[in-house]
Design a protein around this motif. Structure first.
Motif, short mmCIF file in Angstrom:
data_model
loop_
_atom_site.label_atom_id
_atom_site.label_comp_id
_atom_site.label_asym_id
_atom_site.label_seq_id
_atom_site.Cartn_x
_atom_site.Cartn_y
_atom_site.Cartn_z
N GLY A 1 16.35 -26.25 19.75
CA GLY A 1 15.36 -26.01 20.78
C GLY A 1 14.62 -24.70 20.63
O GLY A 1 13.60 -24.49 21.27
N PRO B 1 15.33 -20.80 24.07
CA PRO B 1 15.43 -21.75 25.19
C PRO B 1 16.50 -21.39 26.22
O PRO B 1 16.33 -21.72 27.39
CB PRO B 1 15.77 -23.08 24.50
N LEU C 1 6.36 -23.00 24.93
CA LEU C 1 7.31 -23.16 26.05
C LEU C 1 7.81 -24.60 26.18
O LEU C 1 8.90 -24.84 26.66
CB LEU C 1 6.63 -22.77 27.36
N ARG C 2 6.97 -25.55 25.80
CA ARG C 2 7.37 -26.95 25.99
C ARG C 2 7.66 -27.64 24.66
O ARG C 2 7.73 -28.86 24.60
CB ARG C 2 6.31 -27.72 26.78
N ARG D 1 14.71 -19.14 28.38
CA ARG D 1 13.30 -19.53 28.54
C ARG D 1 12.38 -18.34 28.26
O ARG D 1 11.39 -18.12 28.97
CB ARG D 1 13.03 -20.06 29.96
N ARG D 2 12.72 -17.56 27.24
CA ARG D 2 11.95 -16.36 26.98
C ARG D 2 11.09 -16.51 25.72
O ARG D 2 11.57 -17.00 24.71
CB ARG D 2 12.90 -15.17 26.81
N VAL D 3 9.84 -16.08 25.82
CA VAL D 3 8.98 -15.99 24.65
C VAL D 3 8.89 -14.53 24.25
O VAL D 3 8.64 -13.67 25.09
CB VAL D 3 7.57 -16.54 24.96
N ARG E 1 9.25 -29.42 21.64
CA ARG E 1 10.45 -30.27 21.48
C ARG E 1 10.48 -30.82 20.08
O ARG E 1 9.45 -31.09 19.51
CB ARG E 1 10.41 -31.44 22.48
N PHE F 1 -0.79 -25.45 19.95
CA PHE F 1 -0.28 -24.26 19.26
C PHE F 1 -0.49 -23.00 20.10
O PHE F 1 -0.67 -21.92 19.57
CB PHE F 1 -0.94 -24.12 17.88
N THR F 2 -0.52 -23.15 21.43
CA THR F 2 -0.64 -22.00 22.32
C THR F 2 0.75 -21.55 22.75
O THR F 2 1.75 -22.20 22.47
CB THR F 2 -1.44 -22.36 23.58
N GLN F 3 0.82 -20.42 23.46
CA GLN F 3 2.10 -19.96 23.98
C GLN F 3 2.65 -20.93 25.01
O GLN F 3 3.86 -21.08 25.15
CB GLN F 3 1.96 -18.55 24.55
N ASN F 4 1.76 -21.63 25.74
CA ASN F 4 2.23 -22.68 26.65
C ASN F 4 2.87 -23.82 25.86
O ASN F 4 3.87 -24.40 26.29
CB ASN F 4 1.05 -23.22 27.48
N ALA F 5 2.28 -24.16 24.71
CA ALA F 5 2.84 -25.23 23.87
C ALA F 5 4.21 -24.82 23.34
O ALA F 5 5.10 -25.66 23.19
CB ALA F 5 1.89 -25.54 22.71
N TRP G 1 5.36 -15.69 17.59
CA TRP G 1 6.11 -15.68 18.83
C TRP G 1 7.34 -16.57 18.66
O TRP G 1 7.28 -17.65 18.06
CB TRP G 1 5.29 -16.22 19.99
#
Lengths: 421, 261
Positions: B91, B111, B258-259, B114-116, B261, B252-256, B107
């Motif tokens: 993960g 998991p 976070l999710r 939940r830290r970037v 898989r 390929f963003t920082q939001n991507a 980056w």
């Protein structure tokens, strides 16, 4: 008989139609304290913990459902027993925004010393005072982002209390916190809907976050609840408690506003880090900051080892009245990464209080044993602080100079064995 | 005075052919590198499964499995790596924005908390996941990131390879120079030798089992990195190549991350 069959069928359907992923972790957590607790607590504390992460998406991640339960059972301290839902959420992604609804965990921040700006989730304080484990928070989170900007808006649905060690637990105050006596400033108590927002700006080498929060504080104000009938008086002044009587601490959660900044500047092997907050509300408005750097020597002396140097300053404008022990402290740390097959890592640090000269030493080592197994060893040593106060002294003449004093006998060694599936 | 002038003139004349030859080898090296680079571009987007097999100096082994998603952009390439094993890091994910001209950015997503984390540039020159590959060896660098000099041709298996020396322009690279074997037929990189900061031979990379995907993208299915100094090696097995998945920059963003898989 029919329900399990239907469930199986549903599960089979789900896996056929979408993607399903299940993983988890079971752990044994042994803490050994060389001294008996200040209130007579035992020296060996064993806990078992388990966590699962279930993820399902019917449409290549455009919608995803997550479920992460957590459970912990402790042999000594029943207040450390916990059943929690870390995550139970629905994530929806489209080309304009992401909507995340349900119980979730969110992390904000860049520094190693403290977690100043990180405010969305409540802390599982009973797990360990460093505050790495958090409790799930019900929310709706709308996120609009590109590569350089991300805006997150949060509706936080209700407030959760932190966990606290119980009477038989270690690393606690001379009085036990009784969460049943909690009070909230909000008339809606723990049912208030709080607001938060964060804007993240990425413009290399700058990585900046500006955050705001308006709602019920995560961190409680603690006040002793004393039964007047149990007080002993001398010349009309209360001086002690009736034999066998120990009062409790009641948490109060004020309404606060907080503005936070977190910034990292990345320059090759050197990372500059800053977290700062301004908080309004509660007993006193204050500001606090944690700033410093992390420098990594890659391939130390021509080897495959990396050595990271950490240096951070910690400040809280409340000084001795601060709710954390870190009001004017310095953190010095070293992170040694072996880059071997077992991913061995060593992190050692010391936090020194520049006023009282109390020192908190810590050494953490972890490595993989075999695929699926890992082991971690942690040593924590508290030095330069006087013996803990009795409950009476803590109530009547609290020591504000030595913030780590209640933990003076709580140096410990912790062994964690984990199995991943 | 006249003697000095004559000597200077003599030196200048003597240097002329060398100068010209030097310019030639630089131009040829550059052209070869550009051709090899072109072989790896134009794929738009891709996803591939990677198995890493690590072999220690006394023969002990370990393996890692991850999935790599990539997207070509106007200014470079984005990659997102998601780890499946070892299971204690399952993960975890690594997002990289690699640019032809600018500094790369990375980056890491952890998991458990939940830290970037944004990580430093030199992390790419250290061992990747304990292997003999550094991140900078794993994600094929853009040809603009080096300066070149053609050395000579040499037989490599049944093919003829051009050997090109390349020197990293990035001061954070872990290498002083590399020698690259590029075959004359398809311009594929068959072998690379890496020299460390003390100018000694550190590692040898060999690529094999080349396959052509979608009728145009040549990719090696096996890569091997042998470390001559510590006697460890790593084998990379690339499987399940997929191209043209319709990925876009939002994946390929920082939001991507976070999710992921």
């Amino acid at each position: 008989m029919r329900t399990p069959a239907l469930l199986l069928l549903a599960l089979g359907y789900c896996t056929a139609a979408g993607a399903l992923d299940l993983r988890g972790e079971l752990g044994l957590d042994v803490r050994q304290f060389p001294h008996k607790g200040a209130q007579g607590q035992s020296q060996l504390h064993v806990a078992l913990r388990g966590q699962a992460d279930l993820w399902y998406s019917p449409n290549q991640g455009r919608d995803a459902f997550t479920f992460s339960p957590f459970i912990r059972a402790d042999t000594e301290d029943s207040q450390r027993d916990l059943v929690d839902i870390s995550e139970l959420a629905w994530l929806h992604v489209n080309e304009h925004f992401e909507l995340r609804t349900g119980i979730r965990q969110v992390f904000w921040g860049v520094t190693e010393g403290t977690r100043l700006v990180d405010i969305i989730n409540q802390t599982d304080t009973a797990d360990g005072p460093e505050g790495d484990r958090k409790l799930g928070q019900p929310m709706m989170n709308l996120s609009i982002g590109s590569h350089s900007h991300t805006l997150d808006l949060f509706l936080l649905l209700g407030h959760r209390q932190p966990t606290f060690p119980g009477a038989d637990g270690r690393l606690r105050l001379p009085l036990v916190v009784d969460t049943d006596q909690a009070t909230w400033e909000s008339s809606r108590k723990q049912e208030r809907i709080d607001l938060a927002a964060r804007w993240q700006w990425t413009a290399f080498p700058f990585w900046l976050g500006i955050s705001g929060f308006s709602g019920t504080a995560r961190e409680p104000e603690l006040a002793p609840v004393i039964d007047p009938a149990q007080l002993l008086y001398d010349n009309g002044q209360p001086v002690g408690f009736a034999p066998g009587y120990i009062p409790t601490l009641a948490p109060h959660y004020p309404l606060i506003q907080q503005l936070g900044v977190d910034l990292q500047v990345t320059q090759g092997d050197l990372l500059w880090k800053l977290e700062a907050i301004q908080r309004w509300g509660g007993r006193k408005d204050f500001h606090a900051a944690n700033a410093g750097l992390e420098y990594t020597q890659v391939g130390l002396f021509g080897s495959r080892l990396d050595l990271g140097w950490l240096l951070e300053g910690l400040y809280d404008s409340r000084g001795r009245e601060a709710s954390t022990p870190f009001d004017r402290d310095l953190l010095l740390g070293w992170r040694l990464t072996f880059n071997d097959m077992a991913s061995t890592e060593l992190l050692s640090s010391v936090i020194v209080d520049l006023d009282s000269h109390e020192r908190l030493f810590s050494l953490e080592a972890r490595r993989r044993l075999a695929d699926g197994w890992s082991i971690a060893l942690e040593l924590r040593q508290i030095a330069g602080t006087p013996a803990p106060q009795t409950a009476e002294a803590f109530v009547f003449t609290p020591d504000t100079r030595y913030a780590l004093r209640p933990l003076a006998r709580d140096s410990f060694t912790r062994l964690q064995l984990s199995w991943f599936f | 005075m006249r003697v000095v002038l004559s000597v200077l003139l003599l030196i200048a004349v003597a240097c002329l052919p060398f100068q010209a030859a030097h310019a030639d080898t630089v131009a040829e090296g550059h052209a070869l590198a550009k051709a090899a680079d072109a072989q790896l571009r134009g794929y738009v987007d891709s996803q591939v499964s990677l198995t890493m097999e690590l072999v220690g100096p006394s023969g002990q082994t370990a393996s890692r499995a991850l999935r790599v998603r990539s997207l070509e952009t106007d200014s470079g390439e984005y990659t997102l790596m998601v780890f499946d094993t070892p299971r204690d890091v399952a993960g975890s994910a690594l997002l990289s924005h690699n640019f032809r001209e600018a500094d790369d950015q990375q980056w890491l997503y952890l998991p458990a908390i939940r830290r970037v984390k944004q990580i430093g540039a030199r992390d790419k020159s250290g061992p990747f996941m304990g292997s003999e590959f550094a991140f900078e060896d794993l994600v094929t660098p853009f040809y603009e990131k080096f300066s070149y000099r053609y050395e000579q041709d040499e037989a490599c298996g049944e093919l003829t390879c051009a050997i090109v020396e390349r020197i990293p322009r990035d001061p954070h690279s872990g290498y002083t120079r590399q020698r690259v074997w590029i075959d004359r037929e398809h311009h594929l990189i068959r072998q690379v030798t890496y020299y460390d900061r003390r100018e000694t031979l550190l590692k040898t990379y060999t690529a094999s089992d080349f396959e052509q995907h979608e009728g145009r993208h040549w990719r090696p299915a096996t890569m091997r990195m042998e470390n001559h100094q510590n006697r460890r090696q790593t084998r990379l097995l690339w499987q399940d190549f997929q191209f043209g998945l319709g990925l876009d920059s939002r994946d390929f963003t920082q939001n991507a991350l976070l999710r992921a898989r």
